[in-house]
Design an enzyme around this catalytic site. Structure first.
Site, short mmCIF file in Angstrom:
data_model
loop_
_atom_site.label_atom_id
_atom_site.label_comp_id
_atom_site.label_asym_id
_atom_site.label_seq_id
_atom_site.Cartn_x
_atom_site.Cartn_y
_atom_site.Cartn_z
N ASP A 3 1.53 -4.63 -20.91
CA ASP A 3 2.41 -5.69 -20.43
C ASP A 3 2.12 -6.04 -18.97
O ASP A 3 1.90 -7.19 -18.61
CB ASP A 3 3.88 -5.25 -20.50
N TYR A 63 8.29 -13.19 -22.34
CA TYR A 63 9.34 -12.21 -22.03
C TYR A 63 10.21 -12.68 -20.86
O TYR A 63 9.79 -13.38 -19.98
CB TYR A 63 8.66 -10.89 -21.66
N HIS A 117 0.77 5.82 -0.92
CA HIS A 117 0.09 7.03 -1.40
C HIS A 117 1.00 7.70 -2.42
O HIS A 117 1.19 8.92 -2.39
CB HIS A 117 -0.19 8.00 -0.25
N HIS A 157 -7.78 7.96 -1.95
CA HIS A 157 -6.88 7.37 -0.95
C HIS A 157 -5.50 7.06 -1.53
O HIS A 157 -4.56 7.80 -1.29
CB HIS A 157 -7.57 6.12 -0.36
N HIS A 185 0.85 -1.19 0.00
CA HIS A 185 0.00 0.00 0.00
C HIS A 185 0.88 1.24 0.00
O HIS A 185 1.84 1.31 0.77
CB HIS A 185 -0.90 0.00 1.24
ZN LIG Z 1 -3.39 4.72 3.06
#
Ligand SMILES: [Zn+2]
Length: 222
Positions: free
Chosen positions: A126, A220, A103, A166, A101
C-alpha cells in the site's frame, strides 16, 4: 536583498516545528538526531530544524529558512547538519515538498546490514509499492548523501530509502506525508524483523503488490 517573511513561510515554520513532536511521539529519534524540512509551496524557500537544539526547546521562530543552496535567509541558528542532503533532494525532485531523516532503530538495523526491506506485508505494498530500497554508503559533509537518496528514489514508488550504515530518509508532497512515511517505515521494519526471527517471510506476488498499491493510492480513504 533582505528576506521578507510571508504568511506561507510562517505557516511552514509552525508546521515543521509541530511535526518534530511526531518523531518523538512515534519513537523515531534520540537526543537531537532526526530532522524534518518543508518547501514553502510555490517557492524555493526551505524551512528546516536548527542544528543541535533539544526537541523540547523547538519553537516555530527557531526554525531556519534557507534557499535551495542552503544559504540562511531567516533565522538566528545554523540549519541542521543534514540540510545539504535535504536541499539536494529539493533541487533534483521538484515534486517533493517535505523531507524527513531519522535513525529509527528497526529501520536503521536494516541499514546496518545493508539490506532492503522486502515487500512481505500488504501495508508495505500500500504505502511503498514494493520493497523499501537500500541507498549507498555515503559520508556526511558533501552532497553524497543527497545524491544517494535521489539516485535511489527517482523512478521508485517508495517514498523511503534506507541509507547503508546510516538511517532513513523519506520524501512526501508535504512535510506531513514525509513524516507519515518515516513512521510507516519504522513500523514495517519492526514487523518484518520480528517475522524474520521465526522463519523466512513470504513475498507478495508482484501483480498483487501492483493491485494493492493502485487501490491504496487511488481509491482508499475519504
Ligand atoms: Zn543521520
Amino acid at each position: 536583498m533582505k528576506f521578507e517573511t510571508t504568511e506561507a513561510v510562517e505557516a511552514m515554520r509552525a508546521e515543521v516545528c509541530a511535526l518534530h513532536a511526531e518523531l518523538l511521539r512515534w519513537g523515531l529519534v534520540t537526543w537531537t538526531s532526526g530532522n524534518v524540512s518543508g518547501r514553502v509551496p510555490g517557492t524555493d524557500y526551505i524551512v528546516i530544524k536548527p542544528s543541535g537544539i533539544s526537541y523540547d526547546d523547538l519553537t516555530p521562530e527557531l526554525m531556519v529558512v534557507t534557499d535551495l543552496e542552503g544559504n540562511v535567509l531567516d533565522g538566528d541558528l545554523k540549519p541542521s547538519s543534514d540540510a545539504e542532503s535535504h536541499n539536494h533532494v529539493y533541487q533534483l525532485m521538484p515534486e517533493v515538498g517535505g523531507v524527513v531523516h531519522t535513525h529509527s532503530p528497526y529501520a536503521t538495523a536494516w541499514a546496518a546490514r545493508a539490506e532492503p526491506i522486502p515487500c512481505v506485508l500488504t501495508a508495505m505494498a500500500d504505502e511503498f509499492g514494493g520493497e523499501i530500497p537500500l541507498g549507498p554508503f555515503a559520508l556526511i559533509g558533501s552532497d553524497a548523501i543527497g545524491r544517494g537518496i535521489v539516485d535511489t528514489l527517482k523512478g521508485h514508488r517508495s517514498p523511503a530509502v534506507i541509507m547503508q550504515n546510516h538511517g532513513v530518509f523519506t520524501i512526501g508532497k508535504n512535510p506531513k506525508a514525509a513524516v507519515k512515511a518515516a513512521v510507516m517505515t519504522e513500523d514495517v521494519a519492526r514487523t518484518v524483523h520480528i517475522s524474520r526471527q521465526l522463519g523466512e517471510p513470504v513475498p507478495i506476488a508482484q501483480e498483487n503488490i501492483d493491485k494493492l498499491y493502485d487501490r491504496y493510492q487511488n481509491v482508499y480513504g475519504q
